[in-house]
Design an enzyme around this catalytic site. Structure first.
Site, PDB file in Angstrom:
ATOM      1  N   THR A   1       0.941  -1.133   0.061  1.00 42.18           N
ATOM      2  CA  THR A   1       0.010   0.012  -0.021  1.00 42.18           C
ATOM      3  C   THR A   1       0.878   1.235   0.049  1.00 42.18           C
ATOM      4  O   THR A   1       1.934   1.308   0.776  1.00 42.18           O
ATOM      5  CB  THR A   1      -0.929   0.105   1.140  1.00 42.18           C
ATOM      6  OG1 THR A   1      -1.888  -1.167   1.231  1.00 42.18           O
ATOM      7  CG2 THR A   1      -1.558   1.224   1.290  1.00 42.18           C
ATOM      8  N   GLY A   2       0.408   2.405  -0.663  1.00 38.57           N
ATOM      9  CA  GLY A   2       1.136   3.654  -0.687  1.00 38.57           C
ATOM     10  C   GLY A   2       1.332   4.028  -2.056  1.00 38.57           C
ATOM     11  O   GLY A   2       1.148   3.179  -3.251  1.00 38.57           O
TER      12      GLY A   2
ATOM     13  N   ALA B   1       7.961   1.503   1.993  1.00 35.58           N
ATOM     14  CA  ALA B   1       8.256   1.835   3.584  1.00 35.58           C
ATOM     15  C   ALA B   1       8.362   3.317   3.702  1.00 35.58           C
ATOM     16  O   ALA B   1       8.602   3.909   2.767  1.00 35.58           O
ATOM     17  CB  ALA B   1       9.536   1.098   3.730  1.00 35.58           C
ATOM     18  N   ASP B   2       8.271   3.618   4.912  1.00 35.72           N
ATOM     19  CA  ASP B   2       8.617   4.861   5.157  1.00 35.72           C
ATOM     20  C   ASP B   2       9.954   5.295   5.678  1.00 35.72           C
ATOM     21  O   ASP B   2      10.468   6.465   5.277  1.00 35.72           O
ATOM     22  CB  ASP B   2       7.552   5.403   6.716  1.00 35.72           C
ATOM     23  CG  ASP B   2       5.909   5.124   6.126  1.00 35.72           C
ATOM     24  OD1 ASP B   2       5.569   5.968   5.094  1.00 35.72           O
ATOM     25  OD2 ASP B   2       5.540   4.292   6.742  1.00 35.72           O
TER      26      ASP B   2
ATOM     27  N   GLY C   1       3.426   2.031   7.758  1.00 36.95           N
ATOM     28  CA  GLY C   1       2.068   2.604   8.606  1.00 36.95           C
ATOM     29  C   GLY C   1       1.780   4.032   8.103  1.00 36.95           C
ATOM     30  O   GLY C   1       0.735   4.474   8.846  1.00 36.95           O
ATOM     31  N   GLY C   2       2.764   4.744   7.396  1.00 40.29           N
ATOM     32  CA  GLY C   2       2.679   6.001   7.200  1.00 40.29           C
ATOM     33  C   GLY C   2       1.025   5.988   6.418  1.00 40.29           C
ATOM     34  O   GLY C   2       0.296   7.198   6.462  1.00 40.29           O
ATOM     35  N   GLY C   3       0.859   4.949   5.765  1.00 36.07           N
ATOM     36  CA  GLY C   3      -0.807   5.094   4.987  1.00 36.07           C
ATOM     37  C   GLY C   3      -1.580   4.083   5.733  1.00 36.07           C
ATOM     38  O   GLY C   3      -2.731   3.885   5.198  1.00 36.07           O
TER      39      GLY C   3
ATOM     40  N   GLU D   1      -0.557  -5.212   6.158  1.00 38.81           N
ATOM     41  CA  GLU D   1       0.945  -5.251   5.451  1.00 38.81           C
ATOM     42  C   GLU D   1       1.754  -6.275   6.274  1.00 38.81           C
ATOM     43  O   GLU D   1       2.475  -6.924   5.600  1.00 38.81           O
ATOM     44  CB  GLU D   1       1.467  -3.857   5.457  1.00 38.81           C
ATOM     45  CG  GLU D   1       0.916  -2.791   4.544  1.00 38.81           C
ATOM     46  CD  GLU D   1       1.495  -1.533   4.463  1.00 38.81           C
ATOM     47  OE1 GLU D   1       1.513  -0.901   3.541  1.00 38.81           O
ATOM     48  OE2 GLU D   1       1.830  -1.010   5.534  1.00 38.81           O
TER      49      GLU D   1
ATOM     50  N   LYS E   1      14.114   7.381   1.742  1.00 37.93           N
ATOM     51  CA  LYS E   1      13.725   6.754   2.921  1.00 37.93           C
ATOM     52  C   LYS E   1      14.910   5.874   3.797  1.00 37.93           C
ATOM     53  O   LYS E   1      14.447   5.337   4.556  1.00 37.93           O
ATOM     54  CB  LYS E   1      12.617   5.528   2.519  1.00 37.93           C
ATOM     55  CG  LYS E   1      11.555   6.161   1.494  1.00 37.93           C
ATOM     56  CD  LYS E   1      10.534   6.709   2.237  1.00 37.93           C
ATOM     57  CE  LYS E   1       9.088   7.151   1.549  1.00 37.93           C
ATOM     58  NZ  LYS E   1       8.604   5.910   0.692  1.00 37.93           N
TER      59      LYS E   1
END
Ligand code: 5RP
Length: 233
Positions: free
Chosen positions: A27-28, A84-85, A96-98, A104, A122
């Site tokens: 995701t993202g 990834a963040d 988990g930023g999104g 995930e 990143k």
């Protein structure tokens, strides 16, 4: 520029995908570039099936014709590709930023191999500049937040632990119906210890430290895409 780099890392990671694979799909914004590149391959005949890590990714896969399954139907996956963040040299991640960290992590853990796609911004020496997302139960929110602060204090992490709000001014609700607390600690020198202690708090559903899950990363910078695959990963 950043979009170009995200696209470059996503497209490079396609070399990991083989016909017949069962995929976890992240995701993202970087993962969306992967979905688009994957959809082109599927249209050209690549035979894969995917488990999306969020409703948002599921919607994009459906729109672009990427065949989907569920983790219940397909509980073991070959490969997960996700953004990834933050990532460090050992491929410890903050995700988990999104707000999709729970699905995930479940999907990554059900996969033989997790591969990260990211742009160079990143990559960090020490995790923690990006606030750590922690998915929590709405029930007992303030007690859980205080327990998280106590864990942070015990590890000498200073900074606020804030409830993430949505655009509507109410707490953001995840796909699983939970809230997100973000730990603004700046630096997390001992991610393993923090991960263990957060996981032991009853109201914490999951946290965004991904440790020992990623096996490789495709990191795009102005000079091209490099693959990080530490021997220990
Ligand atoms: C979502 C995530 C994303 O992978 C992470 O936030 C990176 O997103 P982006 O590719 O948009 O920078 O963990 O929960």
């Amino acid at each position: 520029m950043s979009d170009e780099l995200k696209r470059a890392s996503a497209e490079a990671a396609l070399e990991e995908v083989r016909s017949g694979m069962k995929l976890g799909i992240g995701t993202g914004s970087t993962a969306e570039f992967f979905v688009r590149a994957l959809a082109d391959k599927v249209a050209a005949g690549l035979d894969v099936i995917g488990v999306p890590t969020s409703e948002r990714t599921a919607a994009l896969c459906k729109e672009l014709g990427v065949p989907l399954t569920t983790l219940d139907e397909t509980p073991e996956l070959d490969l997960t590709i996700d953004g990834a963040d933050e990532l460090d040299a050992e491929l410890q991640l903050i995700k988990g930023g999104g707000a999709a960290l729970l699905r995930e992590k479940i999907v990554a853990a059900a996969s033989t191999r997790m591969v990260v796609i990211a742009d160079e911004s990143k990559v960090v020496e020490t995790l923690g500049q990006f606030p750590l997302p922690i998915e929590v139960m709405p029930f007992g929110l303030e007690s859980t937040r205080r327990a998280v602060v106590k864990v942070a204090d015990a590890l000498a992490l200073s900074g606020e632990v804030k409830l993430r709000m949505g655009t509507d001014g109410a707490p953001l609700v995840t796909d699983g119906g939970h809230y997100i607390l973000d730990g603004h600690w700046g630096r997390i020198p001992d991610a393993v210890s923090l991960a263990d202690r957060l996981a032991a708090i009853p109201g914490v559903v999951e946290h965004g430290l991904f440790i020992g899950l990623a096996k490789a990363a495709y990191v795009a910078g102005p000079a091209g895409v490099r693959k990080i695959s530490p021997a220990a990963a």
